[in-house]
Scaffold this motif. Structure first.
Motif, short mmCIF file in Angstrom:
data_model
loop_
_atom_site.label_atom_id
_atom_site.label_comp_id
_atom_site.label_asym_id
_atom_site.label_seq_id
_atom_site.Cartn_x
_atom_site.Cartn_y
_atom_site.Cartn_z
N GLY A 9 0.85 -1.18 0.00
CA GLY A 9 0.00 0.00 0.00
C GLY A 9 0.89 1.24 0.00
N PRO A 10 0.31 2.41 0.15
CA PRO A 10 1.13 3.63 0.13
C PRO A 10 2.20 3.67 1.21
CG PRO A 10 -1.22 4.13 0.58
CD PRO A 10 -1.14 2.70 0.21
N THR A 11 1.89 3.16 2.41
CA THR A 11 2.89 3.21 3.49
C THR A 11 4.09 2.33 3.14
OG1 THR A 11 1.06 3.44 5.07
CG2 THR A 11 3.21 2.89 5.98
N GLY A 12 3.81 1.08 2.73
CA GLY A 12 4.89 0.15 2.41
C GLY A 12 5.73 0.62 1.24
N LEU A 13 5.09 1.19 0.24
CA LEU A 13 5.83 1.63 -0.96
C LEU A 13 6.73 2.82 -0.64
CD1 LEU A 13 2.94 1.23 -3.56
CD2 LEU A 13 5.03 -0.16 -3.43
N MET A 14 6.23 3.73 0.19
CA MET A 14 7.05 4.89 0.59
C MET A 14 8.28 4.41 1.37
SD MET A 14 7.10 8.33 0.92
CE MET A 14 7.64 9.63 2.04
N LEU A 15 8.03 3.52 2.32
CA LEU A 15 9.11 3.01 3.18
C LEU A 15 10.15 2.26 2.35
CD1 LEU A 15 10.10 2.46 6.11
CD2 LEU A 15 8.79 0.36 6.02
N ALA A 16 9.66 1.37 1.48
CA ALA A 16 10.58 0.55 0.69
C ALA A 16 11.43 1.44 -0.22
CB ALA A 16 9.78 -0.46 -0.14
N GLY A 17 10.82 2.48 -0.79
CA GLY A 17 11.56 3.41 -1.65
C GLY A 17 12.69 4.09 -0.88
N ASP A 18 12.39 4.54 0.32
CA ASP A 18 13.41 5.23 1.13
C ASP A 18 14.55 4.29 1.50
OD1 ASP A 18 11.91 7.52 1.01
OD2 ASP A 18 11.65 7.74 3.17
N LEU A 19 14.19 3.06 1.87
CA LEU A 19 15.24 2.10 2.26
C LEU A 19 16.15 1.82 1.07
CD1 LEU A 19 13.04 -0.37 4.37
CD2 LEU A 19 14.77 1.18 5.27
N ALA A 20 15.52 1.62 -0.09
CA ALA A 20 16.31 1.32 -1.28
C ALA A 20 17.18 2.51 -1.68
CB ALA A 20 15.38 0.93 -2.44
N GLU A 21 16.65 3.71 -1.49
CA GLU A 21 17.43 4.90 -1.85
C GLU A 21 18.72 4.97 -1.02
OE1 GLU A 21 15.17 8.44 -2.48
OE2 GLU A 21 16.97 9.66 -2.79
N ALA A 22 18.64 4.44 0.20
CA ALA A 22 19.83 4.43 1.06
C ALA A 22 20.72 3.21 0.82
CB ALA A 22 19.39 4.46 2.52
N GLY A 23 20.34 2.38 -0.15
CA GLY A 23 21.17 1.22 -0.48
C GLY A 23 20.88 -0.01 0.36
N VAL A 24 19.79 0.01 1.15
CA VAL A 24 19.43 -1.17 1.95
C VAL A 24 18.67 -2.14 1.05
CG1 VAL A 24 17.99 -1.99 3.87
CG2 VAL A 24 19.33 0.11 4.12
N GLU A 25 18.99 -3.44 1.15
CA GLU A 25 18.28 -4.42 0.34
C GLU A 25 16.88 -4.60 0.90
OE1 GLU A 25 20.40 -8.14 -0.03
OE2 GLU A 25 18.53 -9.05 -0.72
N VAL A 26 15.87 -4.43 0.05
CA VAL A 26 14.50 -4.47 0.56
C VAL A 26 13.58 -5.23 -0.40
CG1 VAL A 26 14.14 -2.11 -0.29
CG2 VAL A 26 12.52 -3.03 1.29
N THR A 27 12.72 -6.07 0.21
CA THR A 27 11.73 -6.81 -0.57
C THR A 27 10.34 -6.44 -0.03
OG1 THR A 27 13.24 -8.65 -0.77
CG2 THR A 27 10.93 -9.13 -1.22
N VAL A 28 9.39 -6.24 -0.93
CA VAL A 28 8.01 -6.03 -0.51
C VAL A 28 7.23 -7.29 -0.85
CG1 VAL A 28 5.93 -4.63 -0.79
CG2 VAL A 28 8.17 -3.54 -0.95
N LEU A 29 6.52 -7.85 0.15
CA LEU A 29 5.64 -9.00 -0.10
C LEU A 29 4.21 -8.51 -0.10
CD1 LEU A 29 7.31 -11.59 2.30
CD2 LEU A 29 7.69 -11.31 -0.17
N GLU A 30 3.47 -8.78 -1.15
CA GLU A 30 2.10 -8.27 -1.29
C GLU A 30 1.19 -9.43 -1.66
OE1 GLU A 30 0.08 -5.39 -0.99
OE2 GLU A 30 -1.35 -6.92 -1.61
N LYS A 31 0.12 -9.60 -0.88
CA LYS A 31 -0.74 -10.78 -1.13
C LYS A 31 -1.57 -10.64 -2.40
CE LYS A 31 -4.75 -9.66 1.75
NZ LYS A 31 -5.49 -9.96 2.94
N ARG A 32 -1.92 -9.41 -2.78
CA ARG A 32 -2.73 -9.25 -4.00
C ARG A 32 -1.87 -9.59 -5.22
NH1 ARG A 32 -3.35 -4.07 -4.85
NH2 ARG A 32 -2.46 -3.37 -2.91
N ALA A 33 -2.48 -10.28 -6.16
CA ALA A 33 -1.73 -10.61 -7.38
C ALA A 33 -1.71 -9.41 -8.33
CB ALA A 33 -2.36 -11.82 -8.06
N GLU A 34 -2.77 -8.60 -8.26
CA GLU A 34 -2.90 -7.46 -9.18
C GLU A 34 -2.58 -6.16 -8.45
OE1 GLU A 34 -3.66 -7.91 -12.33
OE2 GLU A 34 -3.86 -10.07 -11.97
N GLU A 35 -2.26 -5.13 -9.25
CA GLU A 35 -2.07 -3.82 -8.63
C GLU A 35 -3.42 -3.25 -8.23
OE1 GLU A 35 0.31 -1.44 -11.22
OE2 GLU A 35 1.80 -3.05 -11.32
N SER A 36 -3.41 -2.35 -7.25
CA SER A 36 -4.65 -1.77 -6.74
C SER A 36 -5.20 -0.73 -7.72
CB SER A 36 -4.36 -1.08 -5.41
OG SER A 36 -5.30 -0.08 -5.16
#
Ligand SMILES: Cc1cc2nc3c(=O)[nH]c(=O)nc-3n(C[C@H](O)[C@H](O)[C@H](O)COP(=O)(O)OP(=O)(O)OC[C@H]3O[C@@H](n4cnc5c(N)ncnc54)[C@H](O)[C@@H]3O)c2cc1C
Length: 490
Positions: A9-36
């Protein structure tokens, strides 16, 4: 070293983007198969737009939304206006824009920065030990486990991460189901978020700017209708007509749903190596349009602290400040949205005095400023952690200061880096910026010309845009002490 974010969702995507921008390895697991593609939240507030600005993505979403500068409430034949023309921000409005667009914006940024988003991956179990967290994940191919040093549950109101951690979600459900719909009206409405407060309900009608409005209708006469009953055009029209005293009727509906509103907050935002953010941590009524905004702001507060821990330079107390700082903000959001709702669906004696009291209250500058700053997120400030020095303005939001850097006119949010502290050095000699050089991996030091806050000529700004420390002609040693306190030894 890696982080798993549960929920795209918006919270997870914002967080994951920031972590990746800092070079941290990050995976997002999402139960929905399709985008919202759900509408859901309809507005971005000024503080969220400022955070997007610091990430270089604000102008893109502003271009897709509609700028609404006020809330205009109608009750008992009278109007009460709340001005959202924020003098302290570049974003002098509420931006109405569908949640799906905000999610696309954040998802594109996350993907650009290298985040792996696995769809069709549902987290069903969580175990943690001293070194990390193990998740059980169900996919189309069966069950597997994933391990990370930290896990963040941004998996929404019914969070599995929260349940697995055994964290309580204290609060209650409201009695009345809310109707949400995107509608065209037969009548026009001013460029404002337009709440209509009737005798047995409230209807909120912010415009999208293209002839469509988001209707949020809280009709007390419909509270027994089951959640899975589709909303019919006649029902919507009847509710809207009655609540607005016959002022509005619906010409067309493109989407509608019934929604159980709750007021709940997680008792804790952190248990060991697992954290909670967004709707997983707090849910409340959509009055005020603060849900998604609060979640995105949680993410901005948490991301740089997790980066610091993952990189090994975090002072031992830093990660705990996430709960210390964001739990009270969540609580204040629950209180404000509850108050707005109680005012909107008030019992008869309050309804009788409401048209006289509310307009007068909102004409009081102090009151309207407080509500405006709470709703927009611009008024959030954090207590000083006891471990750091007490200097002017610690914990306050830092304005988007005009600066001259390298001979160029610019502004703070344009230069800001959401993963590093910014040291603004406005001294002639530039010795504070020099003193900060050994911390360059976590502090961006800029020798600038600028008016800093309250006489200071050096200002240390946290990656999420709040003041960490300031000094008036400090010694180089004082600068180094402040950097050590916040970011560890170089
Ligand atoms: C019908 C509806 C209408 C709303 N209307 C408004 C509104 O008008 N205004 C407003 O401000 N807010 C509104 N909200 C709230 C707003 O949508 C949320 O505040 C916002 O989406 C929160 O974002 P989030 O990322 O924290 O959680 P979510 O957007 O809920 O995202 C959570 C994600 O986690 C995924 N997930 C869940 N469980 C798992 C699991 N076990 N494993 C993997 N993935 C999982 C979900 O599929 C989802 O994609 C509404 C919400 C709903 C449901």
């Amino acid at each position: 070293m890696s982080v798993i974010v549960v929920g795209a969702g918006p919270t997870g995507l914002m967080l994951a983007g920031d972590l990746a921008e800092a070079g941290v390895e990050v995976t997002v697991l999402e139960k929905r198969a399709e985008e919202s593609n759900l509408t859901r939240a309809f507005a971005l507030h000024a503080r969220t737009l400022e955070l997007f600005d610091m990430r270089g993505i604000a102008d893109e979403i502003v271009g897709q939304g509609y700028q609404v500068p006020r809330v205009r409430a109608t009750m008992g034949g009278r109007e009460a206006v709340l001005d959202m023309h924020h003098p302290e921000s570049r974003f002098k409005y509420v931006l109405t824009v569908q949640q799906a667009r905000t999610e696309v914006l954040l998802q594109r940024r996350a993907e650009r920065l290298g985040v792996r988003i696995q769809r069709g991956a549902e987290v069903t179990g969580l175990d943690q030990d001293e070194d990390g967290v193990t998740l059980t994940v169900r996919t189309g191919e069966g069950e597997r486990t994933e391990r990370a040093t930290h896990v963040v549950g941004t998996d929404g109101a019914h969070s599995v991460v929260r349940a697995q951690l055994g964290v309580g979600f204290s609060g209650h459900s409201y009695d009345t189901h809310i109707i949400l719909a995107d509608v065209r009206l037969d009548q026009d409405l001013p460029r404002a978020v337009n709440p209509f407060m009737g005798s047995d309900g409230v209807a909120l009608l912010p415009p999208y700017g293209d002839g469509w409005f988001r209707a949020t209708v809280w009709d007390q006469t419909r509270q027994a209708v089951p959640l899975d009953h589709p909303v019919t055009p006649d029902e919507l029209n009847e509710s809207l007509g009655r609540i607005t005293g016959g002022q509005l009727s619906v010409a067309e509906t493109r989407w509608s749903t019934r929604f159980l509103s709750e007021r709940r907050q997680a008792d804790h935002y952190r248990v060991g190596r697992a954290l909670l953010a967004g709707d997983a941590a707090h849910v409340h009524s959509p009055m005020g349009a603060m849900g998604m905004n609060t979640g995105i702001q949680d993410a901005a507060n948490l991301a740089w602290k997790l980066v610091a821990v993952e990189r090994g330079w975090a002072p031992p107390w830093l990660l705990d400040t996430y709960e210390d700082e964001r739990h009270p903000v969540g609580r204040a959001t629950l209180r404000l949205t509850d108050l707005i709702l109680r005012m909107a669906v008030a019992p008869a004696p309050i309804r009788a005095i409401r048209p006289h009291v509310v307009p007068r209250l909102l004409r009081n500058r102090k009151v309207s400023d407080r509500v405006r700053r709470l709703m927009s997120g611009l008024g959030v400030r954090y207590d000083r952690p006891v471990q750091v020095a007490d200097t002017v303005s610690v914990g306050q939001r830092v304005d988007d200061l005009p600066l001259v850097s390298d001979g160029e006119r610019t502004r703070l949010y344009e230069l800001a880096d959401p993963t590093r502290f910014t040291l603004l050095d406005a001294t002639e000699a530039g010795y504070p910026a020099e003193a900060a050089e050994p911390w360059a991996d976590r502090v961006r030091a800029l020798h600038v010309r600028a008016e800093l806050s309250e006489g200071a000529d050096v200002l240390l700004v946290r990656p999420d845009g709040y003041a960490a420390w300031s000094g008036e002609r400090p010694s180089a040693d004082q600068v180094r002490t402040a950097l050590n306190e916040w970011t560890g030894s170089p």
